[in-house]
Design an enzyme around this catalytic site. Structure first.
Site, PDB file in Angstrom:
ATOM      1  N   CYS A 178       0.836  -1.204   0.000  1.00 52.27           N
ATOM      2  CA  CYS A 178       0.000   0.000   0.000  1.00 52.27           C
ATOM      3  C   CYS A 178       0.874   1.258   0.000  1.00 52.27           C
ATOM      4  CB  CYS A 178      -0.979  -0.031   1.171  1.00 52.27           C
ATOM      5  SG  CYS A 178      -2.378   1.085   0.922  1.00 52.27           S
TER       6      CYS A 178
ATOM      7  N   HIS B 221      -3.542  -5.376   0.983  1.00 52.22           N
ATOM      8  CA  HIS B 221      -3.326  -5.810   2.363  1.00 52.22           C
ATOM      9  C   HIS B 221      -3.840  -7.240   2.507  1.00 52.22           C
ATOM     10  CE1 HIS B 221      -2.276  -1.863   3.933  1.00 52.22           C
ATOM     11  NE2 HIS B 221      -3.336  -1.344   3.350  1.00 52.22           N
TER      12      HIS B 221
END
Length: 502
Positions: free
Chosen positions: A341, A425
């Protein structure tokens, strides 16, 4: 049955999240249809529900304890800090803007009370019981006027309150007494009693104090939970790994291969969803540590740059500390690096950010052929795909939109040499993919490390939740707890002066 309970705490990190999860797992094992609820959560560790709503990870794990799918109703207000003075406000799973602490507590918070009560009422109409978690302490007298997560929600929904205290910190009797004594008479009516958490030693030595506390407050203690290593659910904040006890136990277990694998996680500012590394740490022979100095990368077989709520700020921090140069050198030497991310965005060529930091054009580390533009609308998805020949599930929470202009495809991101980047994630929780990834890392690092063939991260989580349920079942007065959930706080509880200031 239409029962409910609010689990409050004498302090932050007293054990509210863990106790809530434990009560939920105990109830569901009794055949009760139960759901968790936290009106307002402040956390950088969040999760995406199937309908694309962002909620705190603790509530997602509590939903797992209930064996149900998490929804936005379980955490209607999520605050994601962006600095010391401001947070992004996520309402019913969607971001609605940035507010200073003064602006939020100065009026916006109180206007949300109706919304959170409606969410709680909807859950209570669907489930037999709803176990609610408070935040901080209910005796924060400076914030009581606008409170929507502790006594505000308890008063609004007429919930009995169980106050949890961490005895391992010391001062638990004073904390219990003081918490009650700083509440108004109307709030005190709902505080049914106490639960001692993390006790070490002979409970017989504690019992005289509990009897005296009962005499002083008129309120009983519903249980004494012993200290247990390795208990916890996904942390709200801090530098702890949620399965840290499992991590410690697994690192002393001999690895399957001849070598251990060392993972260094850069402890960047506003680190978010650092729970991504839990699945690595749960593997026998994998040692995970958080680092903030370049020399700590030297002996690492894998370096992870985790997510962050401040990509540009984290990038500047890496440069100031000398970690940026160390990462560039490491990539040039074909030593494994994984960016997730915000960490993925940092590895790219440049960032256009007029949303999060408002810094405009910022050069990235230039390791991956990626350009990032921050969009005002947040991406909240639950993607699935393939990588390294294995199925992968994940979730995405980001404003940055990445344009990949080269490298090998990798989970909607890319890979160049031994540097990997993705917005996904949770990908390492997919057991087959995690093992394949670790084999690649070990080969690149020259380690004779072999992933265990039977590590199931989902099974470890279930084991953890069952252990929490066992704690409640074995060390709390479950008959009394059941009556509390079903019937509310006992009548005629005494008022403890001085009460809340006018």
């Amino acid at each position: 049955m239409n029962g409910g309970l609010l689990v409050a705490g004498t302090t932050s990190d007293a054990g509210k999240s863990v106790v809530t999860a434990g009560i939920c797992r105990w109830l569901v094992r009794q055949g009760v249809k139960v759901a968790p609820f936290k009106a307002q959560n402040m956390s950088l560790n969040s999760f995406v529900t199937r309908e694309g709503a962002e909620i705190g990870r603790a509530q997602a794990m509590q939903a797992q304890a209930c064996r149900i799918e998490p929804t936005a109703l379980m955490n209607p207000v999520l605050l994601k800090p962006g600095g010391e003075q401001s947070s992004q406000v996520v309402l019913l799973g969607k971001p609605v803007g940035e507010l200073s602490a003064r602006g939020y507590h100065g009026g916006r918070q109180q206007r949300l009370l109706g919304t959170v009560l409606d969410c709680l009422a909807e859950l209570r109409g669907t489930y037999d019981a709803v176990i609610c978690e408070g935040a901080g302490s209910p005796a924060e007298i400076n914030l009581r006027r606008t409170d929507i997560v502790n006594m505000g929600i308890a008063r609004g929904a007429r919930l009995p309150v169980l106050v949890v205290g961490d005895i391992d910190r010391g001062g638990v009797f004073a904390s219990f007494f003081g918490t009650v004594a700083l509440l108004s008479p109307e709030d005190q009516e709902l505080v049914a009693g106490f639960l001692v958490n993390k006790f070490r030693g002979d409970v017989g030595l504690l019992e005289p104090g509990l009897d005296m506390l009962h005499g002083l407050t008129g309120r009983r203690t519903y249980g004494v939970l012993p200290f247990r290593h390795g208990l916890g659910i996904d942390e709200e904040d801090g530098l702890r790994v949620s399965l840290r006890g499992t991590v410690r136990e697994s690192t002393v277990t001999p690895p399957v291969g001849e070598d251990v694998l060392r993972v260094a996680v850069c402890a960047i500012p506003l680190m978010s969803n650092f729970t991504d590394v839990d699945a690595l740490a749960a593997e026998p022979g994998v040692v995970v540590r958080f680092v903030d100095r370049p020399e700590e990368l030297a002996d690492a077989d894998l370096v992870v740059i985790p997510g962050t709520r401040g990509t540009v700020r984290a990038l500047q921090w890496l440069r100031e500390r000398g970690l940026a140069d160390a990462l560039v050198r490491r990539a040039a030497e074909h030593r494994p690096v994984l960016g997730i991310c915000g960490g993925f965005q940092i590895l790219g060529e440049h960032i256009e950010d007029d949303v999060e930091s408002r810094k405009g054009h910022v050069d990235g580390l230039g390791i991956l052929p990626v350009r990032v533009r921050f969009a005002r609308e947040k991406t909240l998805t639950r993607p699935s795909g393939q990588a390294l020949g294995e199925h992968v599930d994940g979730y995405e929470i980001h404003h940055g939109v990445a344009t990949v202009e080269g490298g090998e495809p990798f989970l909607d991101g890319c890979r160049v040499g031994q540097t990997w980047g993705t917005h996904w994630h949770g990908s390492l929780e997919s057991d087959g993919f995690r093992r394949a990834f670790l084999r690649e890392v070990a080969a690149a690092a020259g380690r004779r490390f072999v992933p265990a063939p039977d590590t199931s991260f989902a099974a470890l989580r279930e084991e953890q939740l069952d252990r929490l349920g066992d704690l409640i079942e074995q060390h709390a007065d479950t008959d009394a707890l059941w009556r509390l959930i079903e019937s509310g706080a006992p009548q005629g509880l005494p008022f403890i002066p001085p009460g809340a200031p006018a």
